[in-house]
Design an enzyme around this catalytic site. Structure first.
Site, PDB file in Angstrom:
ATOM      1  N   TYR A 152     -38.417 -63.302 -13.149  1.00  0.00           N
ATOM      2  CA  TYR A 152     -37.489 -62.440 -13.883  1.00  0.00           C
ATOM      3  C   TYR A 152     -36.601 -61.719 -12.891  1.00  0.00           C
ATOM      4  O   TYR A 152     -37.090 -61.087 -11.949  1.00  0.00           O
ATOM      5  CB  TYR A 152     -38.281 -61.433 -14.723  1.00  0.00           C
ATOM      6  CG  TYR A 152     -37.451 -60.373 -15.414  1.00  0.00           C
ATOM      7  CD1 TYR A 152     -36.738 -60.677 -16.566  1.00  0.00           C
ATOM      8  CD2 TYR A 152     -37.399 -59.074 -14.917  1.00  0.00           C
ATOM      9  CE1 TYR A 152     -35.976 -59.700 -17.208  1.00  0.00           C
ATOM     10  CE2 TYR A 152     -36.648 -58.097 -15.546  1.00  0.00           C
ATOM     11  CZ  TYR A 152     -35.936 -58.414 -16.696  1.00  0.00           C
ATOM     12  OH  TYR A 152     -35.195 -57.439 -17.321  1.00  0.00           O
ATOM     13  N   ASP A 250     -34.989 -61.802  -4.185  1.00  0.00           N
ATOM     14  CA  ASP A 250     -35.059 -60.686  -5.121  1.00  0.00           C
ATOM     15  C   ASP A 250     -36.296 -59.875  -4.751  1.00  0.00           C
ATOM     16  O   ASP A 250     -37.416 -60.200  -5.145  1.00  0.00           O
ATOM     17  CB  ASP A 250     -35.139 -61.212  -6.553  1.00  0.00           C
ATOM     18  CG  ASP A 250     -35.289 -60.095  -7.584  1.00  0.00           C
ATOM     19  OD1 ASP A 250     -35.410 -58.920  -7.177  1.00  0.00           O
ATOM     20  OD2 ASP A 250     -35.309 -60.399  -8.788  1.00  0.00           O
ATOM     21  N   LYS A 278     -36.655 -50.298  -7.232  1.00  0.00           N
ATOM     22  CA  LYS A 278     -38.009 -49.770  -7.456  1.00  0.00           C
ATOM     23  C   LYS A 278     -38.546 -48.879  -6.334  1.00  0.00           C
ATOM     24  O   LYS A 278     -38.213 -47.708  -6.256  1.00  0.00           O
ATOM     25  CB  LYS A 278     -38.948 -50.930  -7.777  1.00  0.00           C
ATOM     26  CG  LYS A 278     -38.599 -51.605  -9.114  1.00  0.00           C
ATOM     27  CD  LYS A 278     -39.660 -52.534  -9.598  1.00  0.00           C
ATOM     28  CE  LYS A 278     -39.254 -53.257 -10.874  1.00  0.00           C
ATOM     29  NZ  LYS A 278     -39.472 -52.499 -12.107  1.00  0.00           N
TER      30      LYS A 278
END
Length: 452
Positions: A152, A250, A278
């Site tokens: 994702y 990513d 994050k």
């Protein structure tokens, strides 16, 4: 099962929220299925969080292993972060002009991440990967993107394919993960199986002239925690170098979590571009698109458009500045390493002692337990062979014991620097006590994953 845990106030709030927001939430992933006494997906409402613990509006206290889906690396409400942001929030929080912290934080990122020769800021991981794809297309003058099944990369149309397709889906065929994605975009996405050397080599050989980039999580963090096979990331980089394709890591989940230089430092592979978010700000909304100078210089007026009203706001930058300072001190990773290893070993020992088929795989900072006869899970299809329903049942009973993990077996257990010995003891005791109860339960919760 929800009646055994006092969540009345949460359910009242969820009912109110459902009249104002679709599903009663602002993110689909916050909806749980297993806990809800109302037989429809619902959400727990939080009152506050501190260190490694979180309290809901009904007063229930939990040891938190979700940590906001990974951002909380230091612990909730960390004092160093609080102090730094309050230095800046009194000065105004948005200027539509630059501020010195942009340079300070960029220099710290570049000192930690060797591939981050130049940096642009955004607010979310979704924005970061979206802009990275645009930059890659501009640089290579090619349009197709290779991504891997089960990964994702944010909620934008470019990459929202085959994130969690059902077992009946055709392998290798782009499967849109949402309604509303134009079919035309599907033609620009190529799906491969993670950790398959031959498959990606064949794909590149066939489509090299059309592929702008291969984007990958260096460790799969949205389909449990699936490490790369030995040499796999290096193989991807060499394949890209030989075929004028950009390799994008990513690192929204792995960045500043698996090490101070991210997964790329851990595995010794330098991608052409990376995205971070994050753990970069210990929970504050900030992300970064980074890459080699000659690639990143494609961004600018009359070239690649990148911008954002809230990008590089001083409050989020202050949080990142403080967080990066803390992780440089060393205690963060030593605490996580010690706690995470002990928790992983403790869970594996419980599975063995109780003769339950299962494995624990990943890293001290992010890992997952999987109920399976497989020795190791290497890709999304192998994850789908695990007993996801048993894990979802276990999650319900752990909540009742004050231990919060996600009901989705594909979401990692995250650890932070604030987790301590008492957390470890309580968590292992809860797992040991709850596992046999979950096994005996006849609940059918997870026929497959929940995210979509």
């Amino acid at each position: 099962m929800g009646s055994e845990l006092k969540i009345g106030k949460s359910m009242e709030l969820h009912t109110k929220a459902s009249k104002l927001m679709p599903g009663g939430v602002s993110s689909n992933a916050r909806l749980w299925h297993s806990l809800c006494p109302i037989y429809t997906p619902c959400s727990i409402f939080v009152d506050n969080a501190k260190g490694s613990h979180i309290w809901d509006v009904d007063g229930n206290e939990y040891i938190d292993y979700r940590l906001g889906f990974g951002p909380v690396i230091l612990g909730h409400s960390h004092p160093a972060v609080h102090e730094r942001i309050h230095e800046y929030d009194e000065k105004g929080i948005i200027y539509a002009l630059d501020n010195p912290l942009e340079i300070t934080v960029a220099e710290k990122i570049r000192s930690l991440v060797s591939s981050a020769e130049m940096i642009r800021y955004s607010v979310s991981g979704t924005e970061a990967t979206m802009h990275a794809i645009r930059i890659a297309r501009a640089y290579t003058r090619k349009e197709k993107i290779v991504k891997f099944e089960g990964q994702y990369h944010g909620a934008h149309d470019y990459l929202l394919f085959s994130t969690d397709p059902g077992v009946e889906s055709v392998p290798g065929k782009p499967h849109p993960a949402s309604l509303g994605i134009p079919k035309a975009i599907e033609k620009l996405v190529i799906i491969n199986q993670w950790n398959d050397f031959n498959a990606i080599e064949k794909t590149v050989k066939k489509q090299a002239d059309n592929i702008a980039a291969i984007i990958t999580e260096p460790v799969m963090g949205n389909a449990a925690v699936i490490p790369p096979r030995d040499g796999y990331l290096k193989f991807l980089k060499e394949l890209c170098d030989k075929n004028d394709i950009l390799l994008i890591f990513d690192e929204v989940k792995t960045g500043f979590r698996l090490s101070d230089g991210g997964a790329q430092k851990l595995f010794g592979v330098k991608p052409h571009m990376s995205t971070f978010a994050k753990s970069m700000g210990n929970g504050y909304p900030i992300s970064a698109i980074t890459g080699l100078e000659e690639i990143m210089e494609k961004v600018g007026p009359k070239k690649v458009v990148h911008g954002g009203t809230y990008a590089s706001n001083p409050v989020s930058l202050a949080a990142a500045d403080a967080t990066l300072d803390e992780i440089k001190k060393g205690y963060v990773y030593s605490n996580i390493e010690k706690f995470g290893r002990a928790l992983m070993k403790g869970i594996q020992d419980i599975l063995q002692d109780r003769k339950i088929d299962g494995i624990v795989q990943g890293y001290p900072a992010m890992f997952q337990m999987l109920f399976t006869k497989q020795d190791r899970v290497y890709n999304y299809r192998e994850l789908m062979k695990c007993n996801l329903n048993l894990y979802a049942k276990l999650q319900v009973h752990l909540l009742m014991k004050g231990v919060m993990v996600d009901e989705d077996n594909g979401e990692p257990l995250f650890t932070c620097a604030a987790h301590n010995d008492e957390d470890l003891k309580q968590t292992l005791e809860a797992i040991d006590e709850c596992l046999p109860i979950a096994i005996e339960s006849k609940m059918q919760i997870a026929k497959q994953r929940f995210k979509s």
